[in-house]
Design an enzyme around this catalytic site. Structure first.
Site, PDB file in Angstrom:
ATOM      1  CG  HIS A  85      -1.717   1.305   1.316  1.00 55.43           C
ATOM      2  ND1 HIS A  85      -2.844   1.523   0.558  1.00 55.43           N
ATOM      3  CD2 HIS A  85      -1.525   2.440   2.040  1.00 55.43           C
ATOM      4  CE1 HIS A  85      -3.329   2.725   0.833  1.00 55.43           C
ATOM      5  NE2 HIS A  85      -2.540   3.306   1.722  1.00 55.43           N
TER       6      HIS A  85
ATOM      7  CG  HIS B 204      -1.148   7.205  -1.243  1.00 63.20           C
ATOM      8  ND1 HIS B 204      -2.456   7.442  -1.606  1.00 63.20           N
ATOM      9  CD2 HIS B 204      -1.192   6.528  -0.070  1.00 63.20           C
ATOM     10  CE1 HIS B 204      -3.264   6.932  -0.679  1.00 63.20           C
ATOM     11  NE2 HIS B 204      -2.523   6.370   0.265  1.00 63.20           N
TER      12      HIS B 204
ATOM     13  CG  HIS C 166     -10.408   8.148   0.503  1.00 68.46           C
ATOM     14  ND1 HIS C 166     -10.763   9.185   1.337  1.00 68.46           N
ATOM     15  CD2 HIS C 166      -9.080   7.985   0.663  1.00 68.46           C
ATOM     16  CE1 HIS C 166      -9.696   9.651   1.957  1.00 68.46           C
ATOM     17  NE2 HIS C 166      -8.656   8.936   1.564  1.00 68.46           N
TER      18      HIS C 166
ATOM     19  CG  HIS D  13      -7.209   4.594   2.872  1.00 63.33           C
ATOM     20  ND1 HIS D  13      -7.589   4.657   1.551  1.00 63.33           N
ATOM     21  CD2 HIS D  13      -5.873   4.838   2.894  1.00 63.33           C
ATOM     22  CE1 HIS D  13      -6.522   4.926   0.794  1.00 63.33           C
ATOM     23  NE2 HIS D  13      -5.474   5.032   1.587  1.00 63.33           N
TER      24      HIS D  13
ATOM     25  CD  GLU E 270      -4.446   6.938   8.152  1.00 59.85           C
ATOM     26  OE1 GLU E 270      -3.257   7.295   8.025  1.00 59.85           O
ATOM     27  OE2 GLU E 270      -5.325   7.180   7.286  1.00 59.85           O
TER      28      GLU E 270
END
Length: 389
Positions: free
Chosen positions: A71, A73, A188, A215, A218
């Site tokens: 994972h 970005h 998201h 996600h 978190e």
């Protein structure tokens, strides 16, 4: 005159942790290499006895196939790293450096992964930079999954957003190549995607066999949001992108026992066994739900620490039989794209966790999340120096 070393003489490489890509890891471990071929793996003492003439060629922390960045970005790869509390990091890093986000940054990140010899990547492609998907799909040195990220908290726009996302995914899927990255989907979060859009996206993905990452849980504020409908996540939102109440986003009243994981489960969003990312702030019941759904999870230890999100309950997930993988999140929150750095940090945070479990998660867990295959370190297989962490 010095006699050149025989390139075909056996070499013994020892390590603290050996993971061959099969079964569980072992500690300590060793590999005998003859030329560029693996001759044997096992305990150092056993291999010394079986290969008494082998030259000891070094001791390493880990010998294993290259770890998988399950994972990240990549479109934030040129951001400057900053460790800040979550609600400062969002405006001071993510928003403040948004001009650095996009295809050039993703290319730079992909180049870094290639140089690291990463075993694969699970990359989140930001919804508003779709050119990143075209850029990364064209690379021949990348394997894994490129998850197109979907956002949309307004239920009345769910159908429109879903049509756009589906049209793009259908086109990108025609660009997939054997051995190259696959196209996936990432709704998201449970609070930035309306209940209607979340259901449309996850049902579509399950029907099409698309890999999914979400996600979830978190930051501790996410628990507060689902329990009360308020708190910092709701206070810091941009009202133009949200309805008047959080109840409208999730299609039900918040309540004390409602958690993000339970919400997704009740909604039916876990039926396709999506991979859940972060899952730091969860209950025992949440972990049981994830296990029943057959979902894997990805932990990003450095990002969790730097943003003050808490510590991933690794031992509890492992005890429930949940597959755990490892990712770096973004450079902006993790500090680098090297999963070996993540593994080293995880061993300081999870001191009681067997390091063999962490290494296996970084390799096998990542490949299982992405649907790829780890190379094996076994007799007759080609040896690669990328196996030395």
């Amino acid at each position: 005159m010095t006699t050149p070393a025989d390139p075909h003489a056996p070499r013994l490489l020892t390590c603290d942790v050996l993971y061959t890509g099969m079964g569980g890891a072992q500690s300590p471990g060793a590999v005998v290499v003859v030329g560029r071929t693996v001759a044997a793996t096992g305990h150092p003492d056993a291999l010394r006895a079986a290969y008494p003439h082998a030259t000891h060629a070094g001791h390493h922390a880990v010998i294993a196939p290259p770890p998988v960045n399950a994972h990240t970005h990549l479109d934030m790869s040129t951001y400057e790293f900053q460790a800040l509390p979550y609600f400062r990091w969002l405006p001071e890093v993510v928003i403040a450096q948004r001009d650095r986000r996009g295809a050039p940054a993703a290319q730079a990140g992909a180049q870094t992964l290639a140089a690291l010899g990463a075993g694969g990547v699970g990359d989140i492609v930001y919804m508003h930079t779709p050119d990143v998907m075209d850029t990364l799909l064209a690379r021949e040195d990348l394997q894994g999954v490129l998850y197109y990220e979907a956002l949309g908290a307004l239920p009345e726009r769910a159908d429109e957003t879903f049509r756009l996302v589906r049209e793009r995914l259908d086109r990108w899927r025609t660009l997939e190549r054997p051995g190259g990255p696959r196209v996936g989907l990432s709704p998201h979060t449970p609070y930035t995607v309306s209940h209607r859009l979340m259901r449309l996206l996850t049902e579509y993905a399950a029907g099409e066999g698309l890999p999914v990452q979400i996600h979830v849980a978190e930051h501790p504020a996410e628990l507060e949001l689902f329990a009360t409908g308020g708190g910092p996540l709701w206070t810091h939102r941009l009202p133009v992108y949200y309805p008047a109440t959080f109840e409208s986003v999730i299609g039900r009243p918040p309540e004390p026992e409602l958690t993000p994981v339970r919400y997704l489960d009740d909604l039916g969003a876990l039926r396709g066994a999506p991979t859940l990312v972060h899952v730091v702030n969860v209950t025992r019941n949440d972990i049981a739900r994830v296990a029943r759904a057959g979902s894997a999870v990805v932990t990003c230890p450095r990002s969790n620490h730097h943003l003050e999100c808490g510590v991933f309950p690794w031992a509890a997930f492992a005890a429930a039989g949940v597959e755990v993988a490892v990712g770096t999140d973004s450079v902006a929150s993790g500090g680098s794209l090297d999963v070996r750095d993540e593994v080293a940090f995880a061993r300081t945070v999870h001191e009681r966790l067997d390091p063999r479990v962490v290494v296996r998660a970084a390799v096998k867990g990542g490949h299982r999340v992405l649907g790829t295959r780890a190379p094996f370190i076994r007799r007759g297989e080609a040896w690669s120096d990328t196996y030395l962490w």
